[in-house]
Design a protein around this motif. Structure first.
Motif, short mmCIF file in Angstrom:
data_model
loop_
_atom_site.label_atom_id
_atom_site.label_comp_id
_atom_site.label_asym_id
_atom_site.label_seq_id
_atom_site.Cartn_x
_atom_site.Cartn_y
_atom_site.Cartn_z
N HIS A 190 -2.24 1.34 -8.79
CA HIS A 190 -1.16 2.36 -8.98
C HIS A 190 0.12 3.09 -9.47
N ASP A 228 -2.67 7.27 -7.57
CA ASP A 228 -3.69 6.16 -8.32
C ASP A 228 -3.99 6.33 -9.69
N THR A 229 -5.43 5.73 -9.79
CA THR A 229 -6.12 5.71 -10.35
C THR A 229 -6.87 6.82 -10.93
N ASP A 264 1.23 -1.26 -0.11
CA ASP A 264 -0.01 0.15 0.06
C ASP A 264 0.94 1.12 -0.09
#
Length: 605
Positions: free
Chosen positions: A550, A564-565, A291
């Motif tokens: 990511h 992030d997307t 993460d």
């Protein structure tokens, strides 16, 4: 029939298919406002067909598994029985193939593992499918498999054995040897059929072909299939072995444990990391990452020299490999030990780890090392800046003399001359060997002979060509990106950037990410090429990496970002110094090597 309302609830919209005893319709459940599939018995169905129809309903009604289509309702309209099931619209299972290194190969193995689990559930309920084919394993729009069409299902506790003249009911192309001979069946017959389905999916061809059913059935009983990797060299040996195990002639030799393809998946994910850009399709898509919102700098290591473009880190067996000056550097991530193997000239190509470490250098030689031992080498006509492409026994080396050199089992097989320098690594996709050259052409070759299938004008190419879901994503030096179908030879879209593209792109689930010398990271829709978002990041020489939703990007200004997307920066580190090597996402950390040869380890906790 269109518009007919069944049971006062299910309105038929369009036919989906028809068989000997029933037809399947797409329908709307007007009570719940959702689309469903309805299987409706033909009005003139014979008694055995009616019996088989209700057998299918009984079989499905006792099954509750995410890999098996669910029965939602049962009814009868004007004497015609029907049942309602979830609608699965992603096509047949074999649409997942053929096998490619990268995320597409991972999808096939995940789907195979889920079907193995579904069959285990099916067999635990005392049910045999008996007709497992690609068309009887449908995909959701997300690509998840659903076993369906239980018209030939066999309830083990009932003394029922439906046959037709010549052989037991089923589909010859996917039929187990014991089924072909009309012998009593066990759950191992379904496993054989799954093996045949997977063979077809992985290679694009079934295990056996013939002029008629009898010729195919004879081969199922008496002949051995070719190893899948002989038809598609992108298939890892372990995956091919798992499929051949399911295709064993004797039922007792077929493995039934659901983890068969989970083990192959784990091995494949480790293998992907050992290749630059995460596989032969050069997608920049890595299997795992921590993460990024929880990343912190956990440590630094000195690699002992510069790590410039077009270098790239690869990971295998707890170690990271990278060309640094005239050394191949090996970093043990557990101990932090840095080991250097000296070469006569600069190591200018990203290494590849496949039964040894393949390294290309400025002296025009490609070498394979096993430990500290030089196991094999070959000389090209000029400097090598592109990583070798290793597919099973084949090794392809692109050289700056414009020639692609091909070796099989360490022996030269062919050379192919292009019209310009080859700076980008070859890409293997959809059975084609693809070369992007600085002369502005994309060359598509036969991987076994080197014969030119076709060439397409693109623009000068320095960075690797990415591939995903049937498309090539081609970056040109001038800053234009093309989406291209390599089978139809159709350009689907193109998008223009403001600056040169030095490093490889990264392909996510729905978008392709690209950054160049104009300092902007862009997310382009894979279907249309439209820009979903853009983000100022700084000049980018290094390729991008994508993992776990990511994009990881490092810049000439010393920034390392996780995005992030949606285009939101979720992690940033600065002051790293210029970076020209792509970040490497691993399961527990992300590695960044700067131009000065310092390796930064970002981990969680």
């Amino acid at each position: 029939m269109i518009g007919t309302l069944l049971g006062g609830r299910y309105r038929l919209e369009a036919p989906l298919g028809s068989g000997g005893m029933a037809e399947v319709w797409r329908a709307v459940d007007e009570r719940l406002g959702r689309r469903v599939a309805v299987k409706l018995l033909h009005p003139r169905a014979l008694p055995p067909e009616r019996e088989r129809f209700f057998l299918e309903v009984r079989a499905l009604s006792r099954l509750f598994h995410p890999g098996i289509v669910q029965v939602l309702d049962l009814g009868e309209e004007e004497g015609r029985p029907y049942f309602v099931m979830e609608l699965v619209e992603g096509g047949s299972f074999d649409r997942l193939g053929p096998f490619e290194e990268g995320p597409e190969g991972e999808r096939i193995l995940k789907a195979a593992a889920l079907v193995m689990e579904a069959l285990a559930h099916l067999h635990a309920q005392g049910i045999l499918h008996r007709d497992l084919t690609p068309k009887n394993i449908l995909l959701t729009k997300e690509g998840h498999p659903k076993v369906m069409d239980f018209g030939l299902a066999y309830l083990l506790q009932e003394s029922r054995h439906l046959t037709r003249t010549g052989y037991t009911l089923g589909t010859p192309t996917y039929m187990a040897p014991e089924q072909a001979k009309g012998l009593p069946l066990t759950p191992k017959a379904d496993l054989y059929s799954l093996g045949a389905v997977l063979y077809r999916t992985l290679t694009g061809r079934p295990p056996f072909e013939g002029e008629n059913d009898q010729a195919i059935l004879f081969q199922h009983v008496y002949e051995a299939p070719k190893p899948p990797e002989a038809l598609n060299p992108a298939i890892p040996k372990g995956v091919g072995e798992a499929v051949l195990a399911l295709l064993a002639k004797h039922p007792e030799e077929r493995p039934s444990h659901p983890g068969l393809f989970q083990s192959a998946l784990n091995a494949f994910q480790a293998l992907r990391l050992a290749t630059p850009r995460a596989g032969a399709s050069r997608s920049g898509h890595y299997p795992l990452a921590p993460d990024p919102r929880r990343l912190t700098l956990k440590g630094k290591l000195d690699l002992g020299g510069e790590a410039p473009w077009p270098g790239e880190m690869v990971y295998a067996g707890g170690r990271v490999y990278l060309g640094v000056g005239r050394n191949l550097v090996e970093v043990d991530l557990l101990t932090g030990e840095v080991r250097q193997e000296a070469f006569p000239d600069e190591v200018t190509a990203p290494p590849v780890v496949r039964q040894g470490v393949y390294v290309g250098g400025w002296d025009g030689r490609v070498r394979r090392l096993r430990g500290r031992h030089l196991e094999w080498w070959a000389e090209t006509g000029a400097e090598i800046t592109a990583s070798p492409l290793v597919l099973g026994d084949w090794v392809y080396v692109a050289s700056r003399d414009g020639i692609l050199y091909a070796y099989e089992k360490d022996q030269p097989r062919f050379r192919f001359q292009t019209g310009g320098h080859l700076s980008a690594s070859p890409t293997f996709y959809r059975g084609l060997l693809l070369l992007g050259s600085e002369d502005g052409w994309l060359y598509a070759l036969d991987p076994k002979t080197g014969a030119l299938r076709y060439k397409v004008k693109t623009g000068a190419i320095h960075a690797p060509i990415a591939a995903y879901r049937g498309r090539l994503f081609i970056p040109t030096w001038e800053g234009e990106v093309f989406a291209f179908d390599p089978l139809t030879r159709e350009t689907l879209w193109n998008a223009a950037l403001e600056g040169e593209i030095w490093g490889g792109m990264a392909v996510g689930e729905e978008r392709v990410y690209v950054a160049g010398w104009d300092g902007v990271l862009r997310a382009l829709d894979q279907e249309t090429g439209e820009e979903a978002w853009s983000l100022e990041v700084g000049k980018v020489t290094a390729g991008l990496s994508y993992a776990s939703g990511h994009v990881f990007v490092a810049t000439e200004e010393g920034r390392f970002l996780a995005v992030d997307t949606r285009g939101q920066v979720v992690f940033e580190a600065t002051g790293l110094g210029a970076v020209q090597v792509p970040p490497l996402p691993l399961a527990e950390e992300v590695l960044v090597a700067n131009l000065s040869g310092r390796l930064y380890r970002f981990g969680v906790g």
